[in-house]
Design a protein around this motif. Structure first.
Motif, PDB file in Angstrom:
ATOM      1  N   THR A  66       9.817  13.145 -50.408  1.00  0.00           N
ATOM      2  CA  THR A  66       8.602  13.902 -50.094  1.00  0.00           C
ATOM      3  C   THR A  66       8.772  14.903 -48.970  1.00  0.00           C
ATOM      4  N   THR A 208       6.057  -4.025 -46.348  1.00  0.00           N
ATOM      5  CA  THR A 208       6.481  -3.493 -47.641  1.00  0.00           C
ATOM      6  C   THR A 208       5.320  -2.675 -48.186  1.00  0.00           C
ATOM      7  N   HIS A 209       5.462  -1.354 -48.159  1.00  0.00           N
ATOM      8  CA  HIS A 209       4.327  -0.511 -48.514  1.00  0.00           C
ATOM      9  C   HIS A 209       4.800   0.794 -49.135  1.00  0.00           C
ATOM     10  N   VAL A 210       3.831   1.576 -49.615  1.00  0.00           N
ATOM     11  CA  VAL A 210       4.137   2.721 -50.462  1.00  0.00           C
ATOM     12  C   VAL A 210       4.637   3.936 -49.687  1.00  0.00           C
ATOM     13  N   MET A 211       4.386   3.989 -48.371  1.00  0.00           N
ATOM     14  CA  MET A 211       4.769   5.185 -47.625  1.00  0.00           C
ATOM     15  C   MET A 211       6.286   5.305 -47.463  1.00  0.00           C
ATOM     16  N   GLU A 212       6.808   6.506 -47.726  1.00  0.00           N
ATOM     17  CA  GLU A 212       8.194   6.816 -47.384  1.00  0.00           C
ATOM     18  C   GLU A 212       8.252   7.094 -45.882  1.00  0.00           C
ATOM     19  N   ARG A 242      13.091   4.172 -47.996  1.00  0.00           N
ATOM     20  CA  ARG A 242      12.420   4.425 -49.269  1.00  0.00           C
ATOM     21  C   ARG A 242      11.094   3.665 -49.318  1.00  0.00           C
ATOM     22  N   ALA A 243      10.146   4.177 -50.080  1.00  0.00           N
ATOM     23  CA  ALA A 243       8.898   3.455 -50.287  1.00  0.00           C
ATOM     24  C   ALA A 243       9.183   2.026 -50.735  1.00  0.00           C
ATOM     25  N   PHE A 244       8.467   1.076 -50.168  1.00  0.00           N
ATOM     26  CA  PHE A 244       8.540  -0.357 -50.454  1.00  0.00           C
ATOM     27  C   PHE A 244       9.778  -1.045 -49.880  1.00  0.00           C
ATOM     28  N   LYS A 263       5.413   9.722 -42.331  1.00  0.00           N
ATOM     29  CA  LYS A 263       5.064   9.008 -43.561  1.00  0.00           C
ATOM     30  C   LYS A 263       4.083   9.846 -44.369  1.00  0.00           C
ATOM     31  N   HIS A 268      -3.282  10.142 -54.215  1.00  0.00           N
ATOM     32  CA  HIS A 268      -3.026   9.284 -55.368  1.00  0.00           C
ATOM     33  C   HIS A 268      -1.541   9.276 -55.712  1.00  0.00           C
ATOM     34  N   MET A 269      -1.109   8.201 -56.317  1.00  0.00           N
ATOM     35  CA  MET A 269       0.262   8.116 -56.814  1.00  0.00           C
ATOM     36  C   MET A 269       0.356   8.943 -58.098  1.00  0.00           C
TER      37      MET A 269
END
Length: 277
Positions: A66, A208-212, A242-244, A263, A268-269
Motif C-alpha cells: 500500500t 494480528t490485524h488487517v493493517m500493513e 504484512r497484514a495479519f 498503517k 473497505h477491503m
C-alpha cells in the motif's frame, strides 16, 4: 519531551567486517538493520538537487502493498521544485535531523526535527534546505483511496513536541501513541504515528490485524515478536509487517523505545472482481 531521532549517515563498511547481520526478509515480515543504509545502497530521484535517499519499502510482489517509504538526505542548498510526480499520491514527511523550508502553494513553513507534514493528493509543494547542514526526513507515499461523499484531507503541519501522547489503557502510561490525525477522521486512509514504550513496557499479546505496517525505530532498543520469530531491533532499524503478521514487543531499556509507524486505515477491503465469460 526531549526527543531524539536516529538518522543514517551512510558511508562504507570496512572490508574486515563480517557478512553476518540481522537483515531478514520473509513472506510475512522484513527487518532492515541500520547498518544496511550505506552509500552503496543509496538512490537518487529526478528533479531533486543535492539529494540522495534510502528506500525502506516499495510496492513489490511479496513486500509492501500500500505504500513506499524513503529516508531523504538533502544537502545545503538542495531540494526540489517538482518533488511529487504522481498527482493522486498523498504523503507524510517527518523530519529527524536538520531544517529547511517547505512551501505549499505560496506559503512557506519552517521544518525542524519533529516536524510532521501531511500533504494531500494534488497538493503543490516545494522543499529547500536553506540551512548549513544536511536535512534528513522520512517521506511516506501512498496512492489516496477516494470515497464518494468523503472529502480528501487538508494540508497539515505540526511538531511532535506540541502533540500530547495518548496512553494506552491499562498500561499506567508506559505505552503511548502520538497521533497527528484523529482516528475517527474518515478522510484519512493512512495514519503515521509515533509509538513510545518505557523500559520494560510490552505489547502483551500477538497482535494480528488487517493493517500493513512500516516501523522505523527512532530511539532505543527492543525485542520484537514477528510471526514465530523473536528479533532484536534498535534505533535506525526498519521493520515491514504484512497484514495479519502476528506481532508483539518487549522494550528492553535502558532508555525508552520509540518508532515511527505507518498503517493503512479506514477503507473497505477490496474484493476481486469475478471474471465473466
Amino acid at each position: 519531551m526531549n526527543a531524539s531521532y536516529y538518522a543514517p549517515k551512510g558511508g562504507y563498511p570496512g572490508q574486515e567486517q563480517l557478512l553476518t547481520d540481522r537483515a531478514v526478509f520473509t513472506d510475512a515480515y522484513a527487518v532492515i538493520p541500520k547498518g544496511v543504509l550505506q552509500d552503496v545502497v543509496a538512490s537518487y530521484l529526478p528533479f531533486w538537487e543535492k539529494t540522495r535517499l534510502w528506500v525502506l519499502a516499495r510496492p513489490l510482489s511479496g513486500f509492501a502493498e500500500t505504500f513506499s517509504q524513503y529516508i531523504m538526505e538533502v544537502g545545503p542548498g538542495g531540494g526540489s521544485e517538482r518533488p511529487e510526480p504522481e498527482p493522486e499520491t498523498e504523503a507524510v514527511l517527518f523530519v529527524v535531523e536538520g531544517g529547511g523550508k517547505l512551501t505549499v502553494g505560496k506559503t512557506a513553513h519552517e521544518l525542524r526535527p519533529g516536524s510532521y507534514v501531511y500533504l494531500p493528493p494534488g497538493c503543490e509543494w516545494r522543499l529547500q534546505n536553506d540551512g548549513a547542514s544536511e536535512l534528513r526526513f522520512h517521506w511516506i507515499r501512498k496512492r489516496y483511496e477516494r470515497v464518494e461523499g468523503v472529502p480528501q484531507p487538508d494540508f497539515l503541519i505540526a511538531n511532535e513536541n506540541d502533540v500530547a501522547p495518548i496512553p494506552t489503557p491499562e498500561t499506567d502510561g508506559r505505552w503511548t501513541t502520538t497521533r497527528f490525525v484523529d482516528v475517527a477522521d474518515m478522510r484519512h486512509d493512512m495514519h503515521v504515528n509515533i509509538v513510545t514504550f518505557e523500559p520494560g513496557a510490552v505489547i502483551p499479546f500477538a497482535e494480528t490485524h488487517v493493517m500493513e505496517h512500516g516501523l522505523y525505530v527512532l530511539e532505543g532498543k527492543a525485542v520484537y515478536r514477528l510471526n514465530q520469530d523473536w528479533v532484536e531491533v534498535e534505533a535506525g532499524d526498519y521493520m515491514w509487517l504484512r497484514a495479519f503478521c502476528p506481532q508483539a514487543c518487549y522494550a528492553g531499556g535502558p532508555s525508552r523505545f520509540r518508532y515511527l509507524l505507518y498503517k493503512d486505515v479506514n477503507r473497505h477491503m477490496k474484493l476481486n472482481t469475478p471474471v465473466t465469460a
